[in-house]
Motif scaffolding. Structure first.
Motif, PDB file in Angstrom:
ATOM      1  N   MET A   1      10.246  -5.243 -14.865  1.00  0.00           N
ATOM      2  CA  MET A   1      11.125  -5.900 -13.772  1.00  0.00           C
ATOM      3  C   MET A   1      11.582  -5.056 -12.527  1.00  0.00           C
ATOM      4  N   GLY A   2      11.793  -5.775 -11.661  1.00  0.00           N
ATOM      5  CA  GLY A   2      11.996  -4.832 -10.232  1.00  0.00           C
ATOM      6  C   GLY A   2      11.426  -4.958  -9.318  1.00  0.00           C
ATOM      7  N   VAL A   3      11.272  -4.033  -8.371  1.00  0.00           N
ATOM      8  CA  VAL A   3      10.139  -4.047  -7.211  1.00  0.00           C
ATOM      9  C   VAL A   3       8.615  -4.340  -7.406  1.00  0.00           C
ATOM     10  N   ILE A   4       8.076  -5.186  -7.216  1.00  0.00           N
ATOM     11  CA  ILE A   4       6.731  -5.506  -7.325  1.00  0.00           C
ATOM     12  C   ILE A   4       6.035  -5.490  -6.040  1.00  0.00           C
ATOM     13  N   TRP A   5       4.872  -4.961  -5.632  1.00  0.00           N
ATOM     14  CA  TRP A   5       4.144  -4.816  -4.311  1.00  0.00           C
ATOM     15  C   TRP A   5       3.098  -5.754  -4.350  1.00  0.00           C
ATOM     16  N   PHE A   6       3.229  -6.667  -3.106  1.00  0.00           N
ATOM     17  CA  PHE A   6       2.293  -7.554  -2.705  1.00  0.00           C
ATOM     18  C   PHE A   6       1.289  -6.775  -1.826  1.00  0.00           C
ATOM     19  N   ASN A   7       0.066  -6.354  -2.429  1.00  0.00           N
ATOM     20  CA  ASN A   7      -0.920  -5.521  -1.238  1.00  0.00           C
ATOM     21  C   ASN A   7      -2.084  -6.395  -0.836  1.00  0.00           C
ATOM     22  N   SER A   8      -2.202  -6.159   0.405  1.00  0.00           N
ATOM     23  CA  SER A   8      -3.652  -6.774   0.910  1.00  0.00           C
ATOM     24  C   SER A   8      -4.833  -5.851   0.362  1.00  0.00           C
ATOM     25  N   SER A   9      -5.832  -6.659   0.548  1.00  0.00           N
ATOM     26  CA  SER A   9      -7.290  -5.650   0.266  1.00  0.00           C
ATOM     27  C   SER A   9      -7.282  -4.236   0.956  1.00  0.00           C
ATOM     28  N   THR A  10      -7.711  -3.486   0.459  1.00  0.00           N
ATOM     29  CA  THR A  10      -8.114  -2.106   1.190  1.00  0.00           C
ATOM     30  C   THR A  10      -8.894  -2.367   2.545  1.00  0.00           C
ATOM     31  N   PRO A  11      -8.378  -2.049   3.624  1.00  0.00           N
ATOM     32  CA  PRO A  11      -9.121  -2.269   4.817  1.00  0.00           C
ATOM     33  C   PRO A  11     -10.519  -1.441   4.922  1.00  0.00           C
ATOM     34  N   LEU A  12     -11.399  -1.994   5.517  1.00  0.00           N
ATOM     35  CA  LEU A  12     -12.586  -1.175   5.456  1.00  0.00           C
ATOM     36  C   LEU A  12     -13.053  -0.710   7.007  1.00  0.00           C
ATOM     37  N   THR A  13     -12.248  -1.136   7.926  1.00  0.00           N
ATOM     38  CA  THR A  13     -12.111  -0.687   9.145  1.00  0.00           C
ATOM     39  C   THR A  13     -10.966  -0.273   9.700  1.00  0.00           C
ATOM     40  N   LYS A  14     -10.532   0.337  10.922  1.00  0.00           N
ATOM     41  CA  LYS A  14      -9.264   0.551  11.407  1.00  0.00           C
ATOM     42  C   LYS A  14      -8.653  -0.723  12.112  1.00  0.00           C
ATOM     43  N   PHE A  15      -9.502  -1.782  12.320  1.00  0.00           N
ATOM     44  CA  PHE A  15      -9.063  -2.851  12.832  1.00  0.00           C
ATOM     45  C   PHE A  15      -8.506  -3.762  12.066  1.00  0.00           C
ATOM     46  N   SER A  16      -8.703  -3.650  10.538  1.00  0.00           N
ATOM     47  CA  SER A  16      -8.176  -4.595   9.503  1.00  0.00           C
ATOM     48  C   SER A  16      -7.007  -4.416   9.140  1.00  0.00           C
ATOM     49  N   PRO A  17      -6.337  -5.751   8.896  1.00  0.00           N
ATOM     50  CA  PRO A  17      -4.952  -5.708   8.438  1.00  0.00           C
ATOM     51  C   PRO A  17      -4.796  -4.807   7.150  1.00  0.00           C
ATOM     52  N   ASN A  18      -3.638  -4.328   7.093  1.00  0.00           N
ATOM     53  CA  ASN A  18      -3.308  -3.651   6.153  1.00  0.00           C
ATOM     54  C   ASN A  18      -1.719  -4.082   5.582  1.00  0.00           C
ATOM     55  N   LEU A  19      -1.492  -4.778   4.719  1.00  0.00           N
ATOM     56  CA  LEU A  19      -0.248  -5.412   4.304  1.00  0.00           C
ATOM     57  C   LEU A  19       0.188  -5.038   3.140  1.00  0.00           C
ATOM     58  N   LYS A  20       1.529  -4.531   2.924  1.00  0.00           N
ATOM     59  CA  LYS A  20       2.142  -4.020   1.788  1.00  0.00           C
ATOM     60  C   LYS A  20       3.589  -4.618   1.741  1.00  0.00           C
ATOM     61  N   ILE A  21       3.815  -5.622   1.067  1.00  0.00           N
ATOM     62  CA  ILE A  21       5.136  -6.480   0.948  1.00  0.00           C
ATOM     63  C   ILE A  21       5.836  -6.227  -0.208  1.00  0.00           C
ATOM     64  N   PRO A  22       7.327  -5.908  -0.285  1.00  0.00           N
ATOM     65  CA  PRO A  22       7.936  -5.723  -1.409  1.00  0.00           C
ATOM     66  C   PRO A  22       8.527  -6.951  -1.999  1.00  0.00           C
ATOM     67  N   LEU A  23       8.274  -7.395  -3.174  1.00  0.00           N
ATOM     68  CA  LEU A  23       8.614  -8.450  -3.843  1.00  0.00           C
ATOM     69  C   LEU A  23       9.597  -8.052  -4.906  1.00  0.00           C
ATOM     70  N   TYR A  24      10.507  -8.909  -5.579  1.00  0.00           N
ATOM     71  CA  TYR A  24      11.282  -8.524  -6.565  1.00  0.00           C
ATOM     72  C   TYR A  24      11.449  -9.640  -7.478  1.00  0.00           C
ATOM     73  N   ARG A  25      11.534  -9.102  -8.977  1.00  0.00           N
ATOM     74  CA  ARG A  25      11.439  -9.952 -10.154  1.00  0.00           C
ATOM     75  C   ARG A  25      12.606  -9.292 -11.051  1.00  0.00           C
ATOM     76  N   GLY A  26      13.616 -10.163 -11.573  1.00  0.00           N
ATOM     77  CA  GLY A  26      14.579  -9.881 -12.455  1.00  0.00           C
ATOM     78  C   GLY A  26      14.775 -10.953 -13.566  1.00  0.00           C
ATOM     79  N   VAL A  27      15.658 -10.705 -14.568  1.00  0.00           N
ATOM     80  CA  VAL A  27      15.896 -11.744 -15.492  1.00  0.00           C
ATOM     81  C   VAL A  27      17.357 -11.358 -16.021  1.00  0.00           C
TER      82      VAL A  27
END
Length: 218
Positions: A1-27
């Motif tokens: 539980m805690g922070v989970i990272w939502f990652n986009s696919s590894t970019p293959l070019t310098k112009f491709s988006p590279n997104l890393k988003i923090p999510l959170y899950r707890g109980v």
């Protein structure tokens, strides 16, 4: 539980988006607490079914759940830090709703701590979603401007549905969470999200909430 990272696919070019988003899950929350809170939500639902809207709330006309915009006229919590939110009619506070407010606040602060992110003054606005057979929450997001902050959901029941979070720049990439009672999920409010269609006979009950910068409420 805690922070989970939502990652986009590894970019293959310098112009491709590279997104890393923090999510959170707890109980958090035992069966007795969830049972009492569920009962209170169902009693409050009776009050909103036939009421007139206090003000207009944007609604997806294809959404099969009819009461979302009614719930949003209210706040389930007594958070007085909302600036300009006096138009929200607040329900009578109960020990269970007060505890729910503190669960959200606690898990939010744990989220910030893991990210080493500073605290800011925020409001917490919450409402309920009570889904019955063949209903679902349509695809939407909450806020996607420069002041966007956090949204989330807390499940009061365990049923065979999922929460789907969609990568805002790669709609073919998703992160999926099962509906498990006592589970809280938080994510940046600009992330599009939806629930799968509920096909069961019992009720699917969740509390949705927004955590926002207090000075941007309108």
């Amino acid at each position: 539980m805690g922070v989970i990272w939502f990652n986009s696919s590894t970019p293959l070019t310098k112009f491709s988006p590279n997104l890393k988003i923090p999510l959170y899950r707890g109980v958090e929350g035992d069966d007795e607490f969830l049972k009492k809170l569920t009962s209170q939500i169902l009693e409050l639902e009776k009050q909103i079914v036939d009421e007139k809207l206090v003000s207009e709330v944007p609604k997806n006309l294809k959404d099969p759940y009819p009461h979302t915009q009614h719930w949003k006229q209210h706040s389930l919590f007594w958070d007085k830090s909302v600036l300009g939110g006096e138009h929200l009619k607040r329900f009578e506070m109960t020990p269970e709703l007060e505890k729910m407010f503190h669960i959200i606040r606690k898990q939010y602060l744990l989220f910030l701590k893991e990210l080493n992110y500073p605290r800011i003054k925020v409001y917490i606005h919450g409402w309920a979603n009570v889904l019955r057979k063949w209903q679902w929450i349509s695809l939407h997001d909450h806020q996607a401007d420069e002041a966007a902050y956090l949204s989330g959901t807390y499940y009061l029941t365990t049923v065979d549905t999922t929460l789907k979070l969609i990568n805002p720049i790669r709609v073919d990439q998703t992160d999926v969470f099962p509906t498990v009672k006592g589970t809280i999920i938080m994510f940046p409010s600009y992330i599009p999200h939806e629930s799968s269609t509920y096909e069961g006979d019992e009720l699917r009950i969740s509390l949705a909430f927004e955590i926002g910068r207090a000075h941007v409420w309108t």
